[in-house]
Design an enzyme around this catalytic site. Structure first.
Site, PDB file in Angstrom:
ATOM      1  N   GLN A 106      -9.767  -9.340  -4.722  1.00  0.00           N
ATOM      2  CA  GLN A 106      -9.256  -9.584  -3.373  1.00  0.00           C
ATOM      3  C   GLN A 106     -10.384  -9.307  -2.387  1.00  0.00           C
ATOM      4  O   GLN A 106     -10.933  -8.209  -2.354  1.00  0.00           O
ATOM      5  CB  GLN A 106      -8.063  -8.681  -3.071  1.00  0.00           C
ATOM      6  N   TYR A 176      -4.699  -7.447   8.727  1.00  0.00           N
ATOM      7  CA  TYR A 176      -6.131  -7.292   8.528  1.00  0.00           C
ATOM      8  C   TYR A 176      -6.811  -8.319   9.453  1.00  0.00           C
ATOM      9  O   TYR A 176      -6.141  -9.025  10.194  1.00  0.00           O
ATOM     10  CB  TYR A 176      -6.485  -7.534   7.065  1.00  0.00           C
ATOM     11  N   ALA A 352       3.854  -5.863  -8.358  1.00  0.00           N
ATOM     12  CA  ALA A 352       3.062  -4.692  -7.992  1.00  0.00           C
ATOM     13  C   ALA A 352       3.743  -3.411  -8.456  1.00  0.00           C
ATOM     14  O   ALA A 352       3.404  -2.835  -9.481  1.00  0.00           O
ATOM     15  CB  ALA A 352       2.819  -4.677  -6.487  1.00  0.00           C
ATOM     16  N   ARG A 353       4.765  -2.952  -7.699  1.00  0.00           N
ATOM     17  CA  ARG A 353       5.367  -1.648  -7.993  1.00  0.00           C
ATOM     18  C   ARG A 353       5.960  -1.571  -9.400  1.00  0.00           C
ATOM     19  O   ARG A 353       5.858  -0.536 -10.068  1.00  0.00           O
ATOM     20  CB  ARG A 353       6.446  -1.331  -6.948  1.00  0.00           C
TER      21      ARG A 353
END
Length: 403
Positions: A106, A176, A352-353
């Site tokens: 990333q 971001y 993800a989690r």
């Protein structure tokens, strides 16, 4: 007149093409900041983190977060694209490949989310903005800053090839830098980077084009794009769909991963589930600790969890885009949800989690498609980044000794 045959949904566990890369399945370990790099370099612990997910069966794991510029790190420990980082990155990609998985990096610039105190450099944003977590103001990026940062993304793409990565994921989400330019709530510029959506999207499109020009078709290029910032006056679906259409027309991406939320203004909007206020306060320094204790519930809001919680919004992107492959993120916890995503026209899913809780979950699903994730969405893993991201219910996993 013959009827068109119904579309057959792809098998999420079968090999699939992502741009020039063939993945062993359509399941991607989403980028989650690991908190395991040191002095902007790879560590054995970071390699072990991604090896665990490769051994666990994902098609591709994503290294997060690799900053394209020194002031673009959310923390000074984070990996930065320098010659000194290359040996460690090569070691990481080789270790993941040895387990049969692909690996993505990333790439991005944290912009106003960056920590200027840790980096010892001013954070950059479209306009001056106060960041409560770092109790500091961002500096408005100049045109020269933006040209430098676009070129730095292209350089990161080339270095990713040299390091052995199969793909790069461009960070266009969570406010971001590129995402902050997209947001009318954060971007108050009056030049060619502000005002109209076309102007606010200029930086995102320039970055994606620069990376494509730099890497060609040697590796896959994806981007993580906010559908919704989760704040009044922020970037929202109607504008995000148009930006996605422009990115599709530009031909700069091989796939788009759809996300949500603002690390500046509403971080829990992405995660859903519990808001771990006590745990966040415990790892913060004063005066931020006191702020979290007193008013944290207004910043770290809890949202109800359900499986595939971003699907309702993501469907609108699938309907609006012609051929762009889409990666569904958010509440992907079992084979049933994966199959639903495939049936609705999504080409990949990102997790993800659930994988932090059980790195071997995909292997278990392959053996028994009724297996369901043990993740309870407590979100306490979010606060574990300061000592190495892990599920707090299972604890950190020790690094294997070499030799």
């Amino acid at each position: 007149m013959t009827q068109e045959a119904p579309r057959t949904a792809p098998d999420v566990l079968a090999p699939a093409k992502l741009g020039p890369v063939t993945l062993r399945n359509r399941i991607i370990k989403a980028a989650t900041y690991e908190g395991l790099s040191r002095k902007s370099l790879v560590t054995d612990e970071l390699i072990e983190f991604h090896v665990r997910h490769a051994q666990g069966g994902v098609g591709m794991t994503t290294v997060a977060y690799c900053a394209v510029a020194p002031e673009g790190r959310t923390d000074a420990r984070q990996i930065q694209w320098t010659p000194e980082a290359l040996p460690g990155l090569r070691g990481l990609t080789e270790a993941v490949h040895a387990e049969g998985a692909a690996v993505a990096a990333q790439i991005g610039h944290a912009g106003p989310v960056a920590n200027p105190k840790s980096n010892r450099l001013p954070s950059l944003g479209p306009t001056r903005h106060f960041h409560a977590t770092t109790t500091s103001f961002t500096k408005a990026a100049t045109r020269d800053d933006l040209r430098r940062i676009v070129a730095a993304h292209a350089h990161a793409g080339k270095m990713a090839i040299e390091a052995g990565f199969d793909a790069v994921e461009i960070h266009l989400g969570h406010n971001y830098l590129a995402s902050s330019f997209l947001s009318p709530r954060v971007n108050h510029r009056k030049d060619e980077y502000g005002g109209s959506l076309e102007n606010r999207a200029r930086l995102s499109r320039d970055i994606a084009r620069a990376v494509r020009d730099a890497v060609g078709d040697r590796i896959a290029i994806t981007a993580k794009l906010n559908m919704d910032d989760g704040v009044p006056g922020g970037f929202w679906l109607d504008e995000s769909i148009k930006v996605a259409q422009w990115l599709e027309e530009d031909g700069s991406l091989d796939a788009l991963e759809l996300t949500a939320g603002s690390s500046l203004l509403n971080p829990m909007y992405l995660f859903k589930g519990d808001a771990p206020l006590r745990e966040f306060a415990s790892v913060m320094k004063q005066p931020v600790k006191l702020g979290v204790q007193l008013v944290g519930k207004h910043f770290l809001r809890a949202y109800p969890y359900k499986d595939a919680y971003l699907l309702d919004d993501a469907r609108q992107f699938r309907a609006a885009l012609k051929t762009m492959p889409l990666i569904l993120l958010g509440g992907i916890t079992n084979k049933q949800v994966m199959d639903q995503a495939m049936a609705e026209g999504f080409q990949f899913v990102a997790m993800a989690r659930a994988l932090l809780r059980e790195p071997d979950l995909i292997n278990r699903i392959q053996a028994d498609d009724t297996v369901r994730s043990l993740c309870i969405h407590c979100n306490k893993c979010m606060t574990a980044i300061y000592g190495g991201t892990h599920c707090v219910l299972t604890g950190p996993i020790a690094v294997r000794q070499k030799g």
